[in-house]
Scaffold this active site. Structure first.
Site: not given
Length: 402
Positions: A379, A157, A250, A317-318, A288, A96, A187, A66
């Site tokens: 990511s 971000c 996010t 990575s969520s 987001c 991540h 985060e 992103c």
């Protein structure tokens, strides 16, 4: 603490940078060479589909890097270029993705060591350059680095910063911030540090528990035990849930964040009535755009007649995990991997089931013609997606008899 004032003062310091150092063109050339993919561009141009032999790849129409991630990685590259001799540190993984973080290590960027669950900032000295990752950093971490006289390069971000602004508004109005997120995610740790009183809910089930407590009360000790790692110091559910504001990590599942927001809105409306509830409830749109786009694309992809789904991204990575959830909810055989190296010889794959540990599955590619859905977290570089697709093609070709 007046976190807003601290942040403003920090941002005005000569030892703070969040705009880069003027090397954007050179850096983007390097990132294109390292992370972009001609094959992925070809698939995009072919309506996000590619067939070879018995395999047809359906690629999600929004996936991978992103804007916020690309910006963070580019700023990290710029920082090394601008400070070729200085000691460079980063407070956490920049994003991540294992390959990107390993690339930073190869550029002599040090990662703050963690001892017994705590970051050891004693390794950082005055004059060192320290990068804050895309997820941001807590107020206390920023204070430590500022007091040490470090050059701080902030790649947080902007969408994360937007959430920080929201919880600061909650704090100013004496509202408790209810944050939809994972309490141990960097985060959410950073976001909660900007809040006043806060409570972190992982999912809709936990949100329903809190909503029921707001309306009917309950066992205070049970409540505090249930959320023992997920609330501010001194939190009291009997007095800190009268005024609430909604925020989110996010990268959480958009639909669940929206549902949680509506749940608490209806809860406060029911408790305080249509005239007074607005004084007791605050909500801002902090979902987001990139997370939303990738989830929406995944919802479209799983409508296709897929034989299986491959979700590519870091295991921590969520946003990648939530893409995996969408496939699982549709009962599509789904494999979360972080790189092409997880695709093993002999039609075997090492992958991470949702909420589980790494396992190896045999015979994961079926015989005959198959349609493989592919997506990746925000990511994950296109180059990694290319490597996975090429390995799927090669493996399937090797399984054809004769």
């Amino acid at each position: 603490m007046d976190t807003k004032s601290f942040k403003r003062t920090l941002q005005q310091s000569d030892n703070y940078n969040r705009k880069g150092f003027g090397h954007k063109e050179e850096v983007m050339d390097a990132m294109t060479n390292e992370y972009q993919s001609d094959l992925i561009q070809k698939i995009r141009e072919n309506n996000y589909r590619l067939q070879r032999g018995d395999v047809t790849i359906y690629l999600a129409q929004a996936f991978g890097f992103c804007w916020g991630v690309e910006r963070a990685v580019a700023m990290a590259y710029e920082t090394r270029q601008h400070f070729p001799q200085e000691r460079l540190w980063i407070t956490n993984e920049i994003i991540h993705n294992p390959s990107v973080n390993q690339r930073l290590r190869s550029l002599a960027v040090g990662f703050i060591p963690v001892e017994n669950g705590q970051k050891d900032f004693t390794v950082v000295e005055s004059g060192d350059v320290v990068i804050l990752p895309a997820f941001g950093a807590s107020v206390s971490e920023m204070q430590i680095l500022n007091d040490k006289g470090c050059m701080i390069v902030d790649t947080t971000c902007p969408w994360v910063s937007k959430v920080w602004n929201s919880v600061e508004k909650h704090k100013k109005s004496d509202h408790t911030s209810i944050i939809h997120g994972k309490y141990n995610h960097e985060e959410t740790i950073a976001t909660s540090s900007f809040a006043g009183t806060y409570l972190i809910v992982l999912n809709l089930a936990q949100a329903n528990y809190v909503a029921n407590y707001i309306l009917h009360g309950g066992d205070k000790n049970e409540f505090l035990e249930k959320f023992k790692n997920a609330h501010s110091q001194g939190f009291d559910p009997e007095r800190n849930l009268d005024y609430i504001g909604i925020a989110n990590q996010t990268t959480m599942l958009k639909s669940e964040t929206e549902e949680i927001g509506k749940l608490f809105e209806h809860t406060m409306l029911r408790k305080y009535g249509p005239i007074d509830f607005k004084d007791h409830f605050m909500s801002f749109n902090t979902i987001c755009d990139a997370t939303q786009e990738r989830q929406d694309a995944m919802f479209e992809l799983v409508k296709e007649p897929l034989s299986l789904m491959v979700v590519i991204g870091g295991y921590n990575s969520s946003n990648t995990t939530h893409l995996q959830e969408i496939a699982i909810e549709r009962a599509i055989p789904s494999y979360h991997i972080d790189s092409a190296e997880r695709i093993l010889p002999g039609n075997r794959i090492e992958h991470k089931p949702l909420g589980g540990d790494l396992i190896i599955t045999d015979n994961w590619l079926n015989e005959g013609k198959i349609i493989v859905g592919v997506t990746s977290g925000a990511s994950t570089p296109d180059k990694v997606v290319e490597e996975v697709i090429e390995k799927i093609f090669a493996l399937k070709s090797s399984l054809v008899p004769g």
